[in-house]
Design a protein around this motif. Structure first.
Motif, PDB file in Angstrom:
ATOM      1  N   LYS A  34       0.822  -1.206   0.000  1.00 58.05           N
ATOM      2  CA  LYS A  34       0.000   0.000   0.000  1.00 58.05           C
ATOM      3  C   LYS A  34       0.859   1.261   0.000  1.00 58.05           C
ATOM      4  O   LYS A  34       0.459   2.288  -0.554  1.00 58.05           O
ATOM      5  CB  LYS A  34      -0.956  -0.006   1.195  1.00 58.05           C
ATOM      6  N   ALA A  35       2.032   1.200   0.633  1.00 58.95           N
ATOM      7  CA  ALA A  35       2.923   2.364   0.628  1.00 58.95           C
ATOM      8  C   ALA A  35       3.333   2.723  -0.800  1.00 58.95           C
ATOM      9  O   ALA A  35       3.320   3.894  -1.190  1.00 58.95           O
ATOM     10  CB  ALA A  35       4.155   2.087   1.485  1.00 58.95           C
ATOM     11  N   ILE A  36       3.694   1.709  -1.588  1.00 57.82           N
ATOM     12  CA  ILE A  36       4.093   1.944  -2.977  1.00 57.82           C
ATOM     13  C   ILE A  36       2.875   2.197  -3.852  1.00 57.82           C
ATOM     14  O   ILE A  36       2.860   3.104  -4.697  1.00 57.82           O
ATOM     15  CB  ILE A  36       4.902   0.746  -3.517  1.00 57.82           C
ATOM     16  N   LEU A  64       2.111   4.962  -7.035  1.00 52.77           N
ATOM     17  CA  LEU A  64       1.290   4.735  -8.223  1.00 52.77           C
ATOM     18  C   LEU A  64       0.042   5.614  -8.241  1.00 52.77           C
ATOM     19  O   LEU A  64      -0.150   6.439  -9.151  1.00 52.77           O
ATOM     20  CB  LEU A  64       0.899   3.259  -8.308  1.00 52.77           C
ATOM     21  N   MET A  65      -0.831   5.452  -7.250  1.00 49.66           N
ATOM     22  CA  MET A  65      -2.076   6.224  -7.226  1.00 49.66           C
ATOM     23  C   MET A  65      -1.791   7.715  -7.081  1.00 49.66           C
ATOM     24  O   MET A  65      -2.460   8.557  -7.695  1.00 49.66           O
ATOM     25  CB  MET A  65      -2.970   5.737  -6.090  1.00 49.66           C
ATOM     26  N   ILE A 120      -1.394  19.880  -4.972  1.00 50.48           N
ATOM     27  CA  ILE A 120      -0.054  19.332  -5.196  1.00 50.48           C
ATOM     28  C   ILE A 120       0.717  19.260  -3.882  1.00 50.48           C
ATOM     29  O   ILE A 120       1.371  18.251  -3.572  1.00 50.48           O
ATOM     30  CB  ILE A 120       0.718  20.184  -6.219  1.00 50.48           C
ATOM     31  N   GLY A 121       0.640  20.325  -3.068  1.00 53.59           N
ATOM     32  CA  GLY A 121       1.355  20.351  -1.795  1.00 53.59           C
ATOM     33  C   GLY A 121       0.934  19.213  -0.883  1.00 53.59           C
ATOM     34  O   GLY A 121       1.769  18.528  -0.272  1.00 53.59           O
ATOM     35  N   THR A 122      -0.376  19.001  -0.764  1.00 50.18           N
ATOM     36  CA  THR A 122      -0.869  17.918   0.082  1.00 50.18           C
ATOM     37  C   THR A 122      -0.473  16.561  -0.474  1.00 50.18           C
ATOM     38  O   THR A 122      -0.041  15.670   0.270  1.00 50.18           O
ATOM     39  CB  THR A 122      -2.399  18.002   0.214  1.00 50.18           C
ATOM     40  N   GLN A 123      -0.637  16.368  -1.792  1.00 55.09           N
ATOM     41  CA  GLN A 123      -0.310  15.071  -2.385  1.00 55.09           C
ATOM     42  C   GLN A 123       1.172  14.751  -2.200  1.00 55.09           C
ATOM     43  O   GLN A 123       1.536  13.597  -1.957  1.00 55.09           O
ATOM     44  CB  GLN A 123      -0.667  15.064  -3.867  1.00 55.09           C
ATOM     45  N   LEU A 124       2.027  15.753  -2.311  1.00 57.67           N
ATOM     46  CA  LEU A 124       3.454  15.518  -2.137  1.00 57.67           C
ATOM     47  C   LEU A 124       3.765  15.126  -0.694  1.00 57.67           C
ATOM     48  O   LEU A 124       4.486  14.151  -0.437  1.00 57.67           O
ATOM     49  CB  LEU A 124       4.254  16.765  -2.527  1.00 57.67           C
ATOM     50  N   ASN A 125       3.214  15.864   0.280  1.00 53.47           N
ATOM     51  CA  ASN A 125       3.480  15.565   1.688  1.00 53.47           C
ATOM     52  C   ASN A 125       2.871  14.232   2.086  1.00 53.47           C
ATOM     53  O   ASN A 125       3.490  13.422   2.775  1.00 53.47           O
ATOM     54  CB  ASN A 125       2.932  16.695   2.565  1.00 53.47           C
ATOM     55  N   TRP A 126       1.632  13.983   1.632  1.00 49.38           N
ATOM     56  CA  TRP A 126       0.930  12.740   1.965  1.00 49.38           C
ATOM     57  C   TRP A 126       1.623  11.532   1.334  1.00 49.38           C
ATOM     58  O   TRP A 126       1.879  10.531   2.004  1.00 49.38           O
ATOM     59  CB  TRP A 126      -0.515  12.866   1.479  1.00 49.38           C
ATOM     60  N   GLY A 127       1.940  11.613   0.047  1.00 46.69           N
ATOM     61  CA  GLY A 127       2.612  10.504  -0.618  1.00 46.69           C
ATOM     62  C   GLY A 127       3.986  10.231  -0.031  1.00 46.69           C
ATOM     63  O   GLY A 127       4.386   9.066   0.153  1.00 46.69           O
ATOM     64  N   VAL A 178      -8.255   5.957 -11.395  1.00 41.64           N
ATOM     65  CA  VAL A 178      -8.202   5.904  -9.933  1.00 41.64           C
ATOM     66  C   VAL A 178      -9.498   5.349  -9.361  1.00 41.64           C
ATOM     67  O   VAL A 178      -9.496   4.500  -8.460  1.00 41.64           O
ATOM     68  CB  VAL A 178      -7.906   7.308  -9.362  1.00 41.64           C
ATOM     69  N   LEU A 179     -10.644   5.823  -9.885  1.00 38.28           N
ATOM     70  CA  LEU A 179     -11.935   5.360  -9.388  1.00 38.28           C
ATOM     71  C   LEU A 179     -12.127   3.877  -9.684  1.00 38.28           C
ATOM     72  O   LEU A 179     -12.638   3.121  -8.850  1.00 38.28           O
ATOM     73  CB  LEU A 179     -13.067   6.174 -10.027  1.00 38.28           C
TER      74      LEU A 179
END
Length: 649
Positions: A126-128, A133-134, A401-408, A462-463
């Protein structure tokens, strides 16, 4: 669209403010991973909730809504309005559990809830899978939307071989000869906007992301509201807008196409299940949205059972009460407050640019209705406001983008690198590795954006990949028998089916095909993980009792485990949570449609719906007060277990 010196000054000022916020929080973010990824668990509900809303308000969202309105009418928004059901489920059934778990990422929950090699494999997978990927698909389609926006704004100059200039007075500061619009827009996103966002993200960590999200959300909501007001004013007011839409409808019907009322809040099912009628959605799609998708499909910001960056904000909250308040505010703002400025502007674009009956018919709009939003911006806003609107789009893009980068990055560092590669390094080492991963995600997201054919291609992938996984993500909190293999089977089967079904031709229009493939994926995946659960062994009793003691979930699906923990009172709050869930959905939908009624001058209906929304809100407050607010305190486990507060006989 030429940008004046004033416009450029506004845009540069906006970018500098974001950078300064990141620099201000650099010391807090550099200390340890808890500060970098979850803000030291010290965030108030209003800031965490606003950050959730800002993240879901991406650059693609106004374009998506405009495209839905142009082809499916207001009713087309049930594509995402249905997600309020799962959002409210998270508020009352899961927000407290997530905060109570005291973990750094939702992926980390796998080794808290499950055990052994299957749990470790699932965590790494799930981490990868999610973090790389997602996440890259999400970064890609959001970037793709920004490419479309920039291409429309700069298109006329590019098409004529002109240049982009930045000048103050007669002094030229910047001069660039433009080539292909989409190529130039891609270069701007990959080499300017995404790296700039990455800079303040890895400098300021989640604190920098949260505070910039607050600033960006205020700017975004303010400017989309201004654009809607200016657009309606330019077209002659709401009455004139309604009249123009009737003219467009008559012109379309004269071509032999069936149409519904684009202003209707619900689909017109009389037009049939698989019809290609305009301004409605097929019955099969509506059944999918309201009966299956909201609980079965994983989707960023609306994960069944919570998860992703929504869970990250819940982890960062001060306590359980702030975690619940953050998710409640997020759902109210996300569904009730945000949509109408986009919808109104989308209706103006339809009245203006429709090839059939529009005031100024446009081939550009006919080819890609989503661009109508940017076309209204381009054609109607005066200088300065135009610069602010461009800054608002940058805010929409950069907050996501900021959230996706920090979250990922939190997945890649906490659940892969730290868990499997380097386990005992200093905290500063992991923070620095997180910054390196941030740069890697910037590059990967830019590459995916260059490969996607359209915005919709990204979110459909994604969906589809997430279809059928939702039930297991919900039940792992409420049924002891769920094990690691349940999640592994659901994740793998859904992904394989999504790509396999793309090779099969289905009858019907695009919406019907999506509905059919999603229903097939969800159905087969659900059966597969249920079978996988029962043919594999349950988790060890110690793992289950440790989880039960830590999270203290409702007893109904945990009775065999609850017997092993006699010191804990049995929590029976399902009925109260269910009433709060129903009340929350009524609160949001009544407020959303009430505001819509007021927008279109249906005063009595709007006021009555807002009153109903207020009553639902009061019922929630009364119910939570009756339970006792100490139920939601994250400071003492004893207060969570107190019979008077947490149990319902």
């Amino acid at each position: 669209m030429p940008l004046t010196g004033t416009d450029w000054a506004v845009i540069i000022a906006y970018l500098l403010i974001n950078l300064l916020i990141g620099i201000y929080y650099r010391r807090r973010a550099s200390g340890n991973t808890a500060e970098f990824f979850i803000s030291g668990r010290d965030v108030s509900w209003w800031l965490a909730g606003t950050s959730m809303v800002a993240t879901t308000f991406a650059a693609d969202t106004p374009l998506l809504v405009t495209g839905l309105v142009a082809t499916q009418g207001i009713a087309g928004n049930w594509l995402w309005w249905n997600q309020c059901l799962t959002g409210m489920l998270t508020v009352f059934f899961f927000a407290r559990y997530w905060r109570r778990a005291e973990i750094m990422t939702d992926v980390e929950l796998t080794e808290l809830r499950y055990s052994g090699k299957p749990a470790a494999f699932l965590r790494g997978l799930k981490a990868i899978y999610l973090g790389l990927l997602m996440n890259c698909f999400i970064l890609g389609w959001v970037t793709r939307a920004m490419i479309d926006i920039i291409a429309v704004l700069l298109g006329p100059a590019i098409a004529q071989g002109k240049v982009v200039q930045l000048a103050i007075g007669s002094h030229e500061l910047f001069h660039y000869t433009l080539g292909d619009p989409r190529h130039t827009a891609l270069m701007i996103c990959i080499f300017v906007l995404i790296p700039f966002t990455g800079i303040y993200t890895f400098i300021g960590g989640l604190w920098g992301v949260l505070v910039t999200d607050l600033f960006q959300f205020i700017l975004k909501m303010g400017m989309v509201t201004v654009l809607a007001w200016v657009a309606v004013t330019k077209i002659g007011g709401l009455d004139q807008l309604t009249l123009r839409l009737h003219i467009v409808g008559d012109a379309v019907r004269n071509t032999g196409t069936q149409t519904a009322n684009p202003l209707a809040f619900f689909p017109d099912f009389h037009l049939g299940m698989t019809t290609n009628a305009l301004w409605t959605i097929p019955l099969l799609s509506f059944v999918l949205f309201m009966g299956v998708q909201w609980w079965s499909s994983w989707y960023p910001g609306a994960e069944p059972g919570g998860g992703g960056y929504v869970a990250q904000r819940m982890f960062s909250a001060k306590d359980e009460k702030n975690s619940l308040g953050a998710t409640l505010w997020f759902n109210i703002a996300n569904y009730a407050l945000r949509p109408w400025p986009w919808i109104v502007t989308g209706l103006v674009a339809l009245a203006l640019y429709s090839p059939s009956g529009g005031l100024t018919p446009s081939a550009e709009f006919a080819a890609n209705p989503q661009q109508g939003y940017v076309m209204v911006l381009r054609d109607f806003l005066p200088p300065a406001l135009r610069g602010l609107m461009v800054a608002a789009f940058l805010a929409a893009f950069m907050s996501t983008i900021g959230t996706q980068l920090n979250w990922g990055t939190s997945y890649l560092v906490n659940d892969f690198y730290r868990r499997f590669l380097v386990r005992h390094a200093k905290e500063r080492h992991y923070v620095n590795v997180g910054k390196i991963f941030t740069v890697g995600l910037v590059l990967a997201g830019g590459y995916v954006a260059s490969q996607l054919a359209s915005i919709s291609e990204g979110w459909q992938i994604v969906l589809g990949i997430g279809a059928g996984t939702g039930a297991v993500l919900i039940l792992r909190w409420y049924w002891w028998r769920i094990n690691a293999w349940s999640e592994i089977v659901a994740t793998v089967v859904a992904a394989v089916l999504t790509f396999a079904l793309t090779k099969i031709s289905f009858s019907g229009n695009g919406a019907v095909v999506v509905a059919k493939t999603t229903l097939i994926t969800a159905g087969i995946t659900t059966v597969a993980w249920i079978v996988g659960t029962f043919i594999t062994k349950p988790e060890p009793t110690k793992t289950l009792t440790d989880f039960y003691r830590r999270v203290h979930p409702s007893v109904y699906g945990w009775k065999p485990i609850a017997k092993q923990c006699p010191e804990l009172p049995q929590v029976r709050d399902f009925a109260t949570n269910f009433v709060n869930w129903i009340s929350g959905c009524v609160l949001v939908y009544a407020a959303m449609f009430g505001i819509g009624m007021l927008v279109f001058k249906h005063w009595l209906s709007g006021i009555l719906l807002l009153v109903l929304s207020g009553i639902a809100g009061w019922l929630i407050f009364w119910n939570l007060s009756r339970q006792g607010w100490d139920t939601f305190s994250g400071t003492e486990k004893t207060s969570v277990a107190a019979p008077a507060a947490a149990a319902e006989s």
